[in-house]
Design an enzyme around this catalytic site. Structure first.
Site, PDB file in Angstrom:
ATOM      1  N   ASP A  66      26.969  15.410 -35.782  1.00  0.00           N
ATOM      2  CA  ASP A  66      26.900  15.736 -37.240  1.00  0.00           C
ATOM      3  C   ASP A  66      26.283  14.816 -38.090  1.00  0.00           C
ATOM      4  O   ASP A  66      25.718  15.199 -39.211  1.00  0.00           O
ATOM      5  CB  ASP A  66      28.120  16.314 -37.541  1.00  0.00           C
ATOM      6  CG  ASP A  66      28.418  17.733 -37.174  1.00  0.00           C
ATOM      7  OD1 ASP A  66      27.507  18.227 -36.411  1.00  0.00           O
ATOM      8  OD2 ASP A  66      29.611  18.359 -37.226  1.00  0.00           O
ATOM      9  N   ASN A  77      27.747  17.182 -47.407  1.00  0.00           N
ATOM     10  CA  ASN A  77      29.479  17.179 -47.132  1.00  0.00           C
ATOM     11  C   ASN A  77      30.081  16.806 -48.511  1.00  0.00           C
ATOM     12  O   ASN A  77      30.884  17.844 -49.128  1.00  0.00           O
ATOM     13  CB  ASN A  77      29.901  16.008 -45.934  1.00  0.00           C
ATOM     14  CG  ASN A  77      29.947  16.972 -44.875  1.00  0.00           C
ATOM     15  OD1 ASN A  77      29.647  18.148 -44.582  1.00  0.00           O
ATOM     16  ND2 ASN A  77      30.382  16.048 -43.833  1.00  0.00           N
ATOM     17  N   ASP A  78      30.044  15.507 -49.195  1.00  0.00           N
ATOM     18  CA  ASP A  78      30.846  15.266 -49.875  1.00  0.00           C
ATOM     19  C   ASP A  78      30.274  13.852 -50.873  1.00  0.00           C
ATOM     20  O   ASP A  78      29.522  13.288 -50.146  1.00  0.00           O
ATOM     21  CB  ASP A  78      32.292  14.997 -49.455  1.00  0.00           C
ATOM     22  CG  ASP A  78      32.394  14.113 -48.255  1.00  0.00           C
ATOM     23  OD1 ASP A  78      31.420  13.197 -47.897  1.00  0.00           O
ATOM     24  OD2 ASP A  78      33.120  14.219 -47.321  1.00  0.00           O
ATOM     25  N   ASP A 127      43.968   6.130 -53.732  1.00  0.00           N
ATOM     26  CA  ASP A 127      42.841   5.471 -52.896  1.00  0.00           C
ATOM     27  C   ASP A 127      41.327   5.926 -53.359  1.00  0.00           C
ATOM     28  O   ASP A 127      40.415   5.170 -52.941  1.00  0.00           O
ATOM     29  CB  ASP A 127      42.868   5.518 -51.491  1.00  0.00           C
ATOM     30  CG  ASP A 127      44.067   4.896 -51.015  1.00  0.00           C
ATOM     31  OD1 ASP A 127      44.849   3.864 -51.742  1.00  0.00           O
ATOM     32  OD2 ASP A 127      44.515   4.984 -49.814  1.00  0.00           O
ATOM     33  N   GLN A 179      27.577   7.976 -45.639  1.00  0.00           N
ATOM     34  CA  GLN A 179      26.404   7.016 -45.390  1.00  0.00           C
ATOM     35  C   GLN A 179      25.799   6.382 -46.456  1.00  0.00           C
ATOM     36  O   GLN A 179      25.399   5.172 -46.053  1.00  0.00           O
ATOM     37  CB  GLN A 179      25.472   8.082 -44.442  1.00  0.00           C
ATOM     38  CG  GLN A 179      26.003   8.920 -43.549  1.00  0.00           C
ATOM     39  CD  GLN A 179      24.990   9.876 -42.862  1.00  0.00           C
ATOM     40  OE1 GLN A 179      24.089  10.272 -43.403  1.00  0.00           O
ATOM     41  NE2 GLN A 179      25.436  10.188 -41.438  1.00  0.00           N
TER      42      GLN A 179
END
Length: 288
Positions: free
Chosen positions: A68, A142-143, A172, A242
């Site tokens: 993925d 994704n995010d 966090d 990433q």
């Protein structure tokens, strides 16, 4: 279907042989194959490699060998071209990579015959504003995550939605996820699962200091603003786990629905809930 792009994660074991076999078979079907740079090196022809972004501009679709994460990276780089992508699974069952190597030739035959459909997924766009100037802007599938990274100290964040104050908290970090990303980092942080055929945005605090800070699902038309408050140590923005950018005190991160979408080429009808059920079993049983 005349030209297929090839993206291979060469770190996923010895895949050169099956990749070459597929390329030879496609040549017999009069299908041209172009390679990104990493794939060209793997195949021993580095001079033939082009960037993944260029693949999107020159190919009818892109075949991604990996997991993925490899597919997420390809989706970000080719989103502007609208070129559909599909994944060949080289690891554990993924939410996005759906074809196993033993089934690949049969699936490609269906693809060449035109037996496929396109599934679109909502993407997010993140913009970093520093001193009134845009210093970075990128899309993700994704995010977008604002977090403390390797620091031991919590970060202080302020959240607004459509310029309306939502709250300030020590944590966090915070995750702003798409429906596709709801089964990734956000899920591990306690967020809900959202069906990928929906359009929505999800705000999930990461280990907040107060139990009153809960995940929120908001409209896809919403504009989320994350402000980095004073007294932070080290904080950064990360897209899809990433692409990263260090942040500074006073930075504003604006996150909204992107104008582009990820386009996945589907050759077989795979139910989201079938995959979800298998992934939940895998997580329950632990990883080998």
């Amino acid at each position: 279907m005349n030209t297929i792009g090839l993206v291979v994660n060469s770190s996923k074991g010895d895949v050169a042989k099956p990749v070459r076999e597929v390329i030879s078979w496609l040549a017999e079907q009069r299908i041209k194959v172009l390679y990104n740079e990493e794939s060209a090196v793997l195949l021993g022809c580095p001079e033939e490699g082009i960037s993944t972004r260029e693949l999107g501009a020159q190919c009818d679709c892109i075949m991604v060998w990996g997991g993925d994460g490899t597919l997420l990276n390809c989706a970000r780089q080719t989103a502007s071209s609208g070129t559909p992508i599909f994944g060949v699974n080289l690891g554990r069952l993924g939410f996005l990579t759906e074809i196993d190597i033993p089934d690949l030739r049969e699936r490609l035959q269906a693809l060449i015959a035109g037996h496929f459909y396109i599934e679109e997924r909502m993407m997010l766009e993140a913009t970093v504003i520093r001193g009134g100037q845009v210093v970075d802007q990128a899309v993700c599938l994704n995010d977008a995550v604002v977090s403390k990274g390797a620091s031991f100290r919590m970060v202080q964040l302020r959240i607004l939605v459509n310029n309306e104050f939502v709250g300030s908290f020590a944590a966090d970090g915070v995750i702003v996820a798409s429906p596709t990303g709801s089964t990734a980092y956000s899920l591990a942080a306690g967020g809900p699962i959202i069906s990928p055929d929906m359009e929505a945005m999800l705000i999930t605090p990461i280990c907040p200091h107060s139990l009153s800070n809960r995940p929120i699902v908001i409209s896809p038309q919403s504009k989320v603003e994350v402000q980095v408050l004073p007294y932070v140590d080290k904080v950064g923005l990360n897209l899809d786990g990433q692409y990263g950018l260090p942040l500074r005190e006073g930075d504003r991160i604006l996150i909204n629905r992107a104008t582009v979408k990820a386009r996945f080429l589907k050759i077989q009808k795979t139910g989201f809930y079938d995959v979800l059920r298998e992934k939940l079993k895998e997580w329950q049983n632990g990883l080998d």
